[in-house]
Motif scaffolding. Structure first.
Motif, PDB file in Angstrom:
ATOM      1  N   ASN A  23       0.696  -1.326  -0.101  1.00 12.79           N
ATOM      2  CA  ASN A  23       0.073  -0.090   0.274  1.00 12.79           C
ATOM      3  C   ASN A  23       0.784   1.367   0.063  1.00 12.79           C
ATOM      4  N   TYR A  24       2.212   1.208   0.429  1.00 14.92           N
ATOM      5  CA  TYR A  24       2.901   2.486   0.636  1.00 14.92           C
ATOM      6  C   TYR A  24       3.944   2.231  -0.476  1.00 14.92           C
ATOM      7  N   GLY A  25       3.650   1.756  -1.665  1.00 16.62           N
ATOM      8  CA  GLY A  25       4.474   1.806  -3.045  1.00 16.62           C
ATOM      9  C   GLY A  25       4.511   3.135  -3.412  1.00 16.62           C
ATOM     10  N   PRO A  41       6.141  13.045  -1.819  1.00 18.27           N
ATOM     11  CA  PRO A  41       7.001  14.002  -2.405  1.00 18.27           C
ATOM     12  C   PRO A  41       8.570  14.202  -1.853  1.00 18.27           C
ATOM     13  N   SER A  42       8.651  14.107  -0.548  1.00 14.02           N
ATOM     14  CA  SER A  42       9.986  14.140   0.044  1.00 14.02           C
ATOM     15  C   SER A  42      11.003  13.065  -0.493  1.00 14.02           C
ATOM     16  N   ASP A  43      10.071  11.683  -0.589  1.00  8.98           N
ATOM     17  CA  ASP A  43      10.982  10.570  -1.091  1.00  8.98           C
ATOM     18  C   ASP A  43      11.457  10.910  -2.615  1.00  8.98           C
ATOM     19  N   ARG A  44      10.501  11.305  -3.086  1.00  4.91           N
ATOM     20  CA  ARG A  44      10.593  11.436  -4.734  1.00  4.91           C
ATOM     21  C   ARG A  44      11.861  12.550  -5.003  1.00  4.91           C
ATOM     22  N   VAL A  45      11.981  13.624  -3.917  1.00  4.08           N
ATOM     23  CA  VAL A  45      12.979  14.480  -4.114  1.00  4.08           C
ATOM     24  C   VAL A  45      14.264  13.828  -3.968  1.00  4.08           C
ATOM     25  N   ARG A  46      14.351  13.034  -2.642  1.00  3.26           N
ATOM     26  CA  ARG A  46      15.483  12.249  -2.354  1.00  3.26           C
ATOM     27  C   ARG A  46      16.146  11.493  -3.348  1.00  3.26           C
ATOM     28  N   ARG A  47      15.206  10.808  -3.811  1.00  3.81           N
ATOM     29  CA  ARG A  47      15.500   9.805  -5.156  1.00  3.81           C
ATOM     30  C   ARG A  47      15.931  10.664  -6.303  1.00  3.81           C
ATOM     31  N   GLU A  48      15.565  11.888  -6.690  1.00  2.00           N
ATOM     32  CA  GLU A  48      15.936  12.722  -7.844  1.00  2.00           C
ATOM     33  C   GLU A  48      17.301  13.170  -7.532  1.00  2.00           C
TER      34      GLU A  48
END
Length: 179
Positions: free
Chosen positions: A116-118, A122-129
């Protein structure tokens, strides 16, 4: 308004048929406005969506905690049964089956929560980028070093930008010429 009825009453002249057609279109229009208004009332906005996700996660974690308590309790009971009654194999096996059942439930709940938490926050996305950019910069730097070694050009790294420049070039900021 949007149906034609049973056909027992119908317009007989052309102007009345046009009025009937216009009334039908107006009825469809009103129903569509009602559906759009109802849909917009029932849709979550961004803050409501985040709140719902947070509440859902908290409920999932609470369920996981309760199942963890069941696993720990059943493991303790199984270990106690093995120590207190080593000769009662069926009793010990029953406690082991209970432990395995709770453990499998716990693992299933944990797996569904991870599924469900796949979606990334937004903060995870920024860290990944940012991590992807760092990797790209590292690759570009190593490629640039390889090219400079191939062509025999000496390079230096500057602290503020992290870029690589030719050591012999200077920039005349007023004329924009390089020497």
């Amino acid at each position: 308004m949007t149906t034609v009825g049973y056909g027992d009453f119908y317009p007989k002249s052309n102007p009345s048929r046009i009025v009937g057609i216009l009334c039908s279109f107006y009825g469809v229009y009103l129903v569509s406005l009602f559906v759009i208004a109802l849909e917009s009332l029932l849709r979550f906005d961004q803050s409501e969506e985040r709140s719902y996700e947070l509440i859902s996660r908290l409920e999932d974690k609470e369920e996981l905690k309760l199942e963890a308590v069941n696993v720990i309790t059943s493991a303790f009971r199984h270990k106690k049964a093995k120590g207190d009654h080593p000769d009662k194999k069926k009793f010990i096996l029953g406690k082991l089956k209970t432990f395995r059942k709770y453990l499998m439930n716990f693992q299933q709940i944990a797996k569904s929560i991870r599924g469900n938490y796949g979606m990334e926050t937004p903060s995870d996305r920024v860290r990944r980028e940012i991590d992807d950019l760092r990797g790209s910069i590292t690759e570009l730097t190593s490629s640039l070093r390889a090219l400079s070694d191939h062509f025999g050009v000496e390079v230096i790294e500057t602290k503020p930008t992290g870029g690589v420049y030719n050591k012999g070039s200077t920039d005349d900021s007023e004329t924009g010429k390089k020497s």
